[in-house]
Design an enzyme around this catalytic site. Structure first.
Site, mmCIF file in Angstrom:
data_model
loop_
_atom_site.group_PDB
_atom_site.id
_atom_site.type_symbol
_atom_site.label_atom_id
_atom_site.label_comp_id
_atom_site.label_asym_id
_atom_site.label_seq_id
_atom_site.Cartn_x
_atom_site.Cartn_y
_atom_site.Cartn_z
ATOM 1 N N VAL A 1 0.796 -1.232 0.000
ATOM 2 C CA VAL A 1 0.000 0.000 0.000
ATOM 3 C C VAL A 1 0.833 1.290 0.000
ATOM 4 C CG1 VAL A 1 -0.388 -0.055 2.493
ATOM 5 C CG2 VAL A 1 -1.983 1.159 1.025
ATOM 6 N N ARG B 1 7.828 -7.940 -6.673
ATOM 7 C CA ARG B 1 8.329 -9.317 -6.742
ATOM 8 C C ARG B 1 7.305 -10.216 -7.445
ATOM 9 N NH1 ARG B 1 8.846 -13.126 -2.701
ATOM 10 N NH2 ARG B 1 7.754 -11.679 -1.351
ATOM 11 N N LYS C 1 9.783 -4.086 3.416
ATOM 12 C CA LYS C 1 9.960 -4.119 4.864
ATOM 13 C C LYS C 1 11.389 -3.773 5.248
ATOM 14 C CE LYS C 1 6.444 -7.079 6.848
ATOM 15 N NZ LYS C 1 5.835 -7.801 5.690
ATOM 16 N N ASN D 1 10.858 2.389 6.958
ATOM 17 C CA ASN D 1 11.261 2.842 8.294
ATOM 18 C C ASN D 1 12.527 2.099 8.714
ATOM 19 O OD1 ASN D 1 9.698 4.935 9.373
ATOM 20 N ND2 ASN D 1 8.037 3.552 9.937
ATOM 21 N N SER E 1 6.587 10.144 6.307
ATOM 22 C CA SER E 1 5.525 10.067 7.310
ATOM 23 C C SER E 1 4.187 10.520 6.751
ATOM 24 C CB SER E 1 5.863 10.921 8.528
ATOM 25 O OG SER E 1 4.794 10.845 9.454
ATOM 26 N N LYS F 1 13.423 10.736 11.108
ATOM 27 C CA LYS F 1 12.136 10.018 11.055
ATOM 28 C C LYS F 1 11.935 9.194 12.326
ATOM 29 C CE LYS F 1 8.209 8.494 9.905
ATOM 30 N NZ LYS F 1 7.907 7.135 9.915
ATOM 31 N N HIS G 1 10.938 11.520 14.985
ATOM 32 C CA HIS G 1 9.537 11.882 14.694
ATOM 33 C C HIS G 1 8.610 10.843 15.319
ATOM 34 C CE1 HIS G 1 5.859 11.081 12.399
ATOM 35 N NE2 HIS G 1 5.786 12.376 12.166
ATOM 36 N N ASN G 2 8.926 9.573 15.116
ATOM 37 C CA ASN G 2 8.069 8.520 15.654
ATOM 38 C C ASN G 2 8.112 8.473 17.177
ATOM 39 O OD1 ASN G 2 7.663 7.959 12.957
ATOM 40 N ND2 ASN G 2 7.724 5.747 13.237
ATOM 41 N N GLU H 1 5.890 11.061 18.197
ATOM 42 C CA GLU H 1 4.534 10.547 17.909
ATOM 43 C C GLU H 1 4.038 9.687 19.088
ATOM 44 O OE1 GLU H 1 4.023 8.635 13.966
ATOM 45 O OE2 GLU H 1 3.321 6.856 15.033
ATOM 46 N N HIS I 1 35.377 6.890 42.879
ATOM 47 C CA HIS I 1 35.165 7.350 41.495
ATOM 48 C C HIS I 1 35.479 8.834 41.305
ATOM 49 C CE1 HIS I 1 33.756 3.473 40.268
ATOM 50 N NE2 HIS I 1 32.781 3.482 41.179
#
Ligand code: 6PG
Length: 478
Positions: A12, A33, A75, A102, A128, A183, A186-187, A190, A453
């Site tokens: 899609v 494919r 993918k 992605n 996006s 991106k 961005h997610n 989101e 330390h």
């Protein structure tokens, strides 16, 4: 060949992107494919523009004008590598492979390096906006070489969403993995936005006692103000939807286990490595994880909570106003943290990312599009070296004006036992930034005590160690 662009992978997203290019006057080579998908696209949408269907990889490559520009829409991970392996041997110097999935930015960096050695440009592009965005105008975040952008940019500008001022939502973010990194963040943002909205809903439902329909109306009202955004808009749609089977609110029939495909998790993993506090995004990822542990949740049902404190109509309305303030203030913190991460990634990898233009291309097309991004753009445009969004005068004033209601909201949530990890983490971040002294000094003392330390002093330079097990005198540790 005559096609200006090719798309391989016609699920899609790929299909809608191909149609978008064709509808904007470009000749688009098509490949998949299984050839049935290619044929189906031409059968169904062939009259939308100029398509060149190809049955084989060779035919696809030959259909493209030079330098070839082919977009892979498969993918992320293995399948992407497999397609690259299939096409790279068929390409020539100067050709451009574009990965619109992605992908993890580290994979993009590796692929870019490997293909560069073979004279091929590899461009990782964050896209996006979901299916609708791909078809009608997404927000596009391309990385890769400046040279590849010169040939690709004008094509992307034609299909990108247009911001309210008319500028296309695409810019050359930076070299190699910069586009996919942006991106990814961005997610992450989101996820944080969605979590904050979910917390607002939970509070309005549990504390104010509002119905989903009433909450939808509340969100619609908020959407006419400073919270104006796509995610608020669709939240109102989801909340006002009635389930056909039961006749009840849709939101009550959906299993309350949030899933994730991984980009939010990547954001947090990367932030940990970069040492950037993205607590709001992390809480959003954890909230999804928690929701997905049925056994844990079942076992916890026996834990005690506070007695309910029902609000009357007037108090509920007042509380709803406070929640709006908390949501807005927390949103400012999420974006502050996200942009900090982009800044840190840019420094780490030498990408030289312009934060103002990132905000600019998020104004339309993408899932986090919001009126407020134009203000973030102008904050970074007027001060590109702004160390934090919270140091912008306007945002600092706004969050300051919201803080009383923000605190009241979190206090009510705590008293009423409604989990608000997003609101709370954002507020803790705000208060930590405000603090003149943090208890980190004590942490340093503890570390020096049990592990020698060392620590630094506020009154003179150098590193020091206290002889805790001895006479507790201090020695220089340099
Ligand atoms: C976008 C979205 C998209 C993402 C989905 C699902 O920008 O169009 O971010 O890329 O894949 O929103 O993400 P999760 O399954 O991880 O929630």
């Amino acid at each position: 060949g005559t096609a200006q662009i090719g798309v391989t992978g016609l699920a899609v997203m790929g299909r809608n992107l191909a149609r978008n290019f064709a509808r904007n006057g470009l000749t688009v080579a098509l490949h998949n494919r299984t050839t049935a998908r290619t044929r189906a696209l031409v059968d169904e949408f062939g009259d939308e523009g100029s398509f060149v269907p190809a049955e084989s990889a060779r035919e696809f490559v030959d259909a493209l004008e030079r330098p070839r520009r082919l977009i892979i829409m498969v993918k992320a991970g293995e399948p992407t590598d497999a397609v690259i392996q299939e096409f790279a041997p068929l390409l020539e110097e100067g050709d451009v492979i574009i990965d619109g999935g992605n992908a993890h930015y580290e994979d993009t960096r590796r692929r870019e390096r490997e293909l560069r050695e073979r004279g091929i440009h590899f461009v990782g592009v964050g896209i996006s906006g979901g299916e609708e965005g791909a078809l009608h105008g997404p927000s596009i975040m391309p990385g890769g070489s400046t040279e590849s952008y010169a040939s690709l940019g004008p094509l992307l500008e034609r299909i990108a969403a247009k911001a309210p001022d008319g500028t296309p939502c695409v810019t050359h973010v930076g070299p190699d993995g910069a586009g996919h990194f942006v991106k990814m963040v961005h997610n992450g943002i989101e996820y944080a936005d969605m979590q904050l909205i979910a917390e607002a809903y939970h509070l309005l439902r549990s504390v104010a006692g509002y119905s989903p329909r009433r909450i939808a109306d509340t969100f619609r009202r908020w959407n006419t103000g400073r919270l104006d955004s796509y995610l608020i808009e669709i939240t109102a749609e989801v909340l006002s939807h009635t389930d056909a089977a039961t006749g009840g609110p849709f939101v009550d029939i959906v299993e309350d286990r949030a899933e994730q495909k991984g980009t939010g998790r990547w954001t947090v993993q990367t932030a940990l490595d970069l040492g950037v506090p993205v607590s709001g995004i992390a809480e959003a990822v954890f909230a999804r994880s928690l929701s997905g542990h049925p056994a844990l949740r079942e076992a916890s049902r026996s834990l005690q909570g506070p007695a309910a404190e029902p609000l009357d109509e007037e108090a509920a309305a007042r509380f709803a106003d406070q929640v709006e303030q908390a949501l807005y203030a927390s949103k400012i913190v999420s974006y502050t943290q996200g942009f900090h991460q982009i800044q840190a990634g840019s420094e780490e990898y030498g990408w030289d990312i312009d934060l103002g233009s990132v905000a600019a291309i998020w104004r339309a097309g993408c899932i986090i599009r919001a009126a407020f991004l134009d203000r973030i753009r102008s904050a970074f445009d007027s001060r590109p070296d702004l160390p934090s969004l919270l140091q912008d005068k306007q945002f600092a004033e706004e969050i300051g004006a919201a803080q009383d209601d923000w605190r009241a909201t979190v206090a009510t949530a705590v008293r009423q036992g409604v989990p608000t990890p997003g609101f709370s983490a954002a507020l803790a971040y705000y208060d930590a930034l405000r603090a003149e002294r943090l208890p980190a000094a004590l942490t340093q003392g503890q570390r020096d005590y049990f592990g020698a330390h060392t620590y630094r002093r506020t009154d003179r330079p150098g590193s020091f160690h206290t002889l805790w097990g001895g006479d507790r005198s201090e020695v220089a540790a340099d």
